[in-house]
Design an enzyme around this catalytic site. Structure first.
Site, short mmCIF file in Angstrom:
data_model
loop_
_atom_site.label_atom_id
_atom_site.label_comp_id
_atom_site.label_asym_id
_atom_site.label_seq_id
_atom_site.Cartn_x
_atom_site.Cartn_y
_atom_site.Cartn_z
CG ASP A 174 -8.20 0.20 3.64
OD1 ASP A 174 -8.95 -0.51 2.98
OD2 ASP A 174 -6.97 0.05 3.67
CB ALA A 176 -5.58 -1.95 8.90
N GLY A 227 -3.48 -1.79 17.73
CA GLY A 227 -2.67 -1.91 16.52
C GLY A 227 -2.20 -0.55 16.05
CE LYS A 241 -4.18 -2.06 1.93
NZ LYS A 241 -5.26 -1.98 2.93
CG ASN A 250 -7.56 0.99 -0.49
OD1 ASN A 250 -7.56 2.21 -0.54
ND2 ASN A 250 -8.64 0.29 -0.25
P1 NAP Z 1 0.22 -4.49 9.49
O1 NAP Z 1 0.51 -3.15 8.90
O2 NAP Z 1 1.16 -5.62 9.25
O3 NAP Z 1 0.06 -4.26 11.09
C1 NAP Z 1 -0.16 -5.36 11.92
C2 NAP Z 1 -0.50 -4.86 13.33
O4 NAP Z 1 -0.89 -6.00 14.13
C3 NAP Z 1 0.66 -4.21 14.07
O5 NAP Z 1 0.15 -3.19 14.90
C4 NAP Z 1 1.22 -5.37 14.89
O6 NAP Z 1 1.92 -4.96 16.04
C5 NAP Z 1 -0.05 -6.06 15.30
N1 NAP Z 1 0.12 -7.47 15.67
C6 NAP Z 1 0.43 -8.50 14.84
N2 NAP Z 1 0.46 -9.66 15.53
C7 NAP Z 1 0.17 -9.35 16.82
C8 NAP Z 1 0.05 -10.11 18.04
N3 NAP Z 1 0.24 -11.43 18.03
N4 NAP Z 1 -0.27 -9.46 19.16
C9 NAP Z 1 -0.48 -8.11 19.17
N5 NAP Z 1 -0.37 -7.34 18.07
C10 NAP Z 1 -0.05 -7.95 16.92
O7 NAP Z 1 -1.20 -5.03 9.01
P2 NAP Z 1 -2.47 -4.14 8.58
O8 NAP Z 1 -2.45 -3.88 7.12
O9 NAP Z 1 -2.54 -3.00 9.50
O10 NAP Z 1 -3.68 -5.17 8.82
C11 NAP Z 1 -4.15 -5.43 10.14
C12 NAP Z 1 -5.41 -6.30 10.05
O11 NAP Z 1 -6.47 -5.56 9.45
C13 NAP Z 1 -5.22 -7.56 9.21
O12 NAP Z 1 -5.84 -8.65 9.86
C14 NAP Z 1 -5.96 -7.24 7.91
O13 NAP Z 1 -6.51 -8.39 7.30
C15 NAP Z 1 -7.07 -6.33 8.44
N6 NAP Z 1 -7.58 -5.43 7.39
C16 NAP Z 1 -8.89 -5.55 7.03
C17 NAP Z 1 -9.41 -4.74 6.05
C18 NAP Z 1 -10.86 -4.90 5.67
O14 NAP Z 1 -11.26 -4.38 4.61
N7 NAP Z 1 -11.67 -5.54 6.48
C19 NAP Z 1 -8.61 -3.79 5.41
C20 NAP Z 1 -7.26 -3.67 5.81
C21 NAP Z 1 -6.76 -4.52 6.80
P3 NAP Z 1 3.50 -4.65 15.97
O15 NAP Z 1 3.62 -3.25 15.48
O16 NAP Z 1 3.94 -4.83 17.38
O17 NAP Z 1 4.11 -5.66 15.03
#
Ligand code: NAP
Length: 277
Positions: A104, A133, A129, A67, A88
């Site tokens: 988003d 996202a 988080g 992204k 996106n």
């Molecule tokens: P990302 O940039 O990789 O960020 C991941 C986040 O999750 C970080 O804050 C990370 O913390 C945290 N995390 C990962 N594993 C963890 C754990 N075991 N315990 C606590 N915190 C944890 O990913 P993203 O793009 O933000 O996506 C996040 C989620 O949103 C995903 O599941 C994605 O599928 C969902 N999403 C959904 C939509 C939708 O349209 N519904 C759109 C976008 C995203 P750290 O910084 O400590 O690593």
């Protein structure tokens, strides 16, 4: 008129529901289109998108981990993409330039309000988080008029970086994950972590974060959302919604940007839920 071509770029991308959603929207609206899922590694991403959009591709969605790169390759940015620094939705403009947008946050708000019947305005919100996202969610929640926003993230530095980008110190606070047990209950808790996507054990959340009026929303959907929604129900929260509707809303927003027609997101969401485990 030749078939219009669109695609979602990601790495991996085989799991993406976007091709199915755009096929449903095309069926609803009678628009002839082809929508592909294209796996592009970080090294290949820019070349793959440019060659798609410079030949016969009219637009593209972009998912993890591209992204920020999608934002970087565009010639023009919508105001929202400019604030977030990620995109996106890419659109080939009539003059050949590439426009980047981020929808988003808008998709999350639309789903929160229309289906979950959760109004963020005036609520004290906890956002779990600080990744991509969470960034989109945080801007959208503050824009929607939340009373306060607390960002908690496993890696504290990332939460502080997000807070700095949000630049709203009067309404914003960062909390270390370990300090959640001492926090007062929230009106809305939004999970924007990817915990549960892999086979790692989900984080422990204190039940004291919730009261009976607490609403919860998980940006994840499917099995990845299980741990948080289970926690919300066990903690007695008033509502626990997953993010499948957000995905459908963002896809509907892309479709409307490209075709000028708003598809029926409710019908597509119903069709999708019937086919998912
Ligand atoms: P990302 O940039 O990789 O960020 C991941 C986040 O999750 C970080 O804050 C990370 O913390 C945290 N995390 C990962 N594993 C963890 C754990 N075991 N315990 C606590 N915190 C944890 O990913 P993203 O793009 O933000 O996506 C996040 C989620 O949103 C995903 O599941 C994605 O599928 C969902 N999403 C959904 C939509 C939708 O349209 N519904 C759109 C976008 C995203 P750290 O910084 O400590 O690593």
């Amino acid at each position: 008129m030749p078939t219009q071509r669109y695609a979602v770029f990601g790495h991996p991308v085989a799991h993406s529901l976007s091709p199915r959603l755009h096929a449903l929207f095309a069926e609803q609206t009678g628009i002839d289109l082809e929508y592909l899922a294209i796996d592009a590694s970080p090294e290949d991403f820019e070349g793959a998108v440019r060659s798609f959009l410079e030949t016969d591709g009219c637009g593209a969605n972009v998912t993890l981990p591209h992204k920020a790169r999608a934002f970087g390759l565009a010639d023009v940015h919508t105001a929202m993409a400019g604030r977030l620094g990620v995109a996106n939705v890419l659109t080939r403009l009539p003059d050949g330039r590439i426009e980047a947008d981020s929808n988003d946050g808008a998709g999350m708000l639309a789903d929160l309000r229309a289906r979950c019947r959760i109004e963020p305005r005036g609520r004290d919100v906890l956002l779990l988080g600080a990744g991509g996202a969470a960034r989109a969610a945080a801007f959208a929640l503050l824009d929607a008029g939340t009373q306060s926003l607390v960002v908690a993230n496993r890696t504290l530095d990332r939460a502080h970086a997000l807070a700095a980008a949000l630049a709203q110190p009067a309404r914003l606070r960062v909390l270390a994950w370990g300090d959640l047990a001492a926090a007062a209950p929230f009106g809305l808790i939004v999970n924007a972590t990817s915990a549960g996507l892999r086979h790692d054990s989900p984080p422990a959340l204190p039940r004291t974060l919730a009261q009976p009026h607490t609403m919860t929303y998980d940006l994840s959907y499917g099995p990845a959302a299980g741990w948080f929604l289970d926690w919300a129900r066990a903690a007695g929260c008033a509502r626990a919604c997953d993010g499948l509707g957000m995905l459908v809303e963002t896809a509907a927003g892309s479709f409307e940007r490209w075709h000028g027609v708003r598809p029926d997101a409710d019908a597509a969401l119903g069709a999708l839920r019937r086919t998912l485990p």
